[in-house]
Design a protein around this motif. Structure first.
Motif, PDB file in Angstrom:
ATOM      1  N   UNK A   1       0.808  -1.242   0.127  1.00 54.01           N
ATOM      2  CA  UNK A   1       0.019  -0.142  -0.074  1.00 54.01           C
ATOM      3  C   UNK A   1       0.879   1.358   0.117  1.00 54.01           C
ATOM      4  N   UNK A   2       0.333   2.413  -0.430  1.00 56.61           N
ATOM      5  CA  UNK A   2       1.062   3.620  -0.399  1.00 56.61           C
ATOM      6  C   UNK A   2      -0.111   4.786  -0.276  1.00 56.61           C
ATOM      7  N   UNK A   3       0.219   5.851   0.203  1.00 57.65           N
ATOM      8  CA  UNK A   3      -0.856   7.017   0.344  1.00 57.65           C
ATOM      9  C   UNK A   3      -0.861   7.558  -1.109  1.00 57.65           C
ATOM     10  N   UNK A   4      -1.856   8.615  -1.152  1.00 64.67           N
ATOM     11  CA  UNK A   4      -1.786   9.051  -2.607  1.00 64.67           C
ATOM     12  C   UNK A   4      -1.200  10.354  -2.103  1.00 64.67           C
ATOM     13  N   UNK A   5      -1.258  11.205  -1.005  1.00 62.36           N
ATOM     14  CA  UNK A   5      -0.875  12.546  -0.837  1.00 62.36           C
ATOM     15  C   UNK A   5       0.360  12.121   0.045  1.00 62.36           C
ATOM     16  N   UNK A   6       1.621  12.937   0.154  1.00 58.70           N
ATOM     17  CA  UNK A   6       2.466  12.674   0.989  1.00 58.70           C
ATOM     18  C   UNK A   6       2.505  14.215   1.819  1.00 58.70           C
ATOM     19  N   UNK A   7       2.088  14.024   3.178  1.00 62.09           N
ATOM     20  CA  UNK A   7       2.022  14.947   3.893  1.00 62.09           C
ATOM     21  C   UNK A   7       3.167  15.136   5.037  1.00 62.09           C
ATOM     22  N   UNK A   8       4.358  14.555   4.685  1.00 60.55           N
ATOM     23  CA  UNK A   8       5.402  14.493   5.653  1.00 60.55           C
ATOM     24  C   UNK A   8       6.131  15.879   5.775  1.00 60.55           C
ATOM     25  N   UNK A   9       5.858  16.941   5.051  1.00 59.01           N
ATOM     26  CA  UNK A   9       6.418  18.014   5.380  1.00 59.01           C
ATOM     27  C   UNK A   9       5.189  18.883   5.625  1.00 59.01           C
ATOM     28  N   UNK A  10       5.503  19.758   6.518  1.00 60.37           N
ATOM     29  CA  UNK A  10       4.548  20.724   7.221  1.00 60.37           C
ATOM     30  C   UNK A  10       4.209  21.636   6.396  1.00 60.37           C
ATOM     31  N   UNK A  11       2.986  22.058   6.134  1.00 65.01           N
ATOM     32  CA  UNK A  11       2.665  23.057   5.263  1.00 65.01           C
ATOM     33  C   UNK A  11       2.881  22.976   3.625  1.00 65.01           C
ATOM     34  N   UNK A  12       3.108  21.755   3.150  1.00 65.09           N
ATOM     35  CA  UNK A  12       3.619  21.410   2.053  1.00 65.09           C
ATOM     36  C   UNK A  12       2.997  19.939   1.630  1.00 65.09           C
TER      37      UNK A  12
END
Length: 159
Positions: free
Chosen positions: A123-134
């Protein structure tokens, strides 16, 4: 996005991720064939109301089904991210609201590939939210569903 223009650390990470995916699916050729089969499904399989669809060897399921306007906004956001580096830069307030709604909808969403024969999956996520505000769309999602097949090949071939 051009895989060759990425920094070395990102290339190594993506390469190992794609090699792991291909190992689970039975090799590079099966992985690339699965991507081609996904692209051949019409209408776009991401719009399936159940959130899942099949290729010859793999069942692909989304944790959340996508509506056409969400997919269109996602596609436009990917194009904006490629040009400017951020999907929210330089958009008007009306577009901003639809992009933010798309981000809220897809933030927890994942894509799961499950082999029909033995049940192995990844599995993998559609969105990468690892960086704050980006918030960015993950390379895996873009390479499998939107980019030219050569990008996935470059990731698999990277040493």
């Amino acid at each position: 996005m051009d895989f060759k223009k990425l920094d070395t650390e990102t290339k190594e990470k993506l390469s190992s991720q794609f090699k792991e995916f291909s190992d689970i699916l039975g090799g590079k050729n099966f992985f690339l064939t699965t991507i081609e089969e996904i692209r051949d499904i019409k209408p776009n399989p991401l719009l399936n109301k159940t959130g899942s669809f099949h290729t010859k060897k793999v069942k692909i399921s989304l944790s959340k089904s996508l509506l056409k306007d969400t997919l269109t906004t996602l596609y436009d956001s990917i194009r904006r991210e490629e040009k400017v580096g951020d999907m929210l830069d330089g958009i008007n307030p009306k577009e901003y609201k639809s992009v933010m709604n798309m981000i809220k909808t897809l933030k927890p969403a994942t894509v799961t590939f499950e082999l029909k024969e033995n049940g192995q999956s990844f599995s993998f996520n559609i969105l990468d939210t690892s960086e704050e505000k980006k918030t960015k769309v993950t390379f895996a999602f873009k390479a499998i569903f939107f980019y030219h097949l050569d990008e996935a090949k470059k990731a698999l071939a990277y040493e």
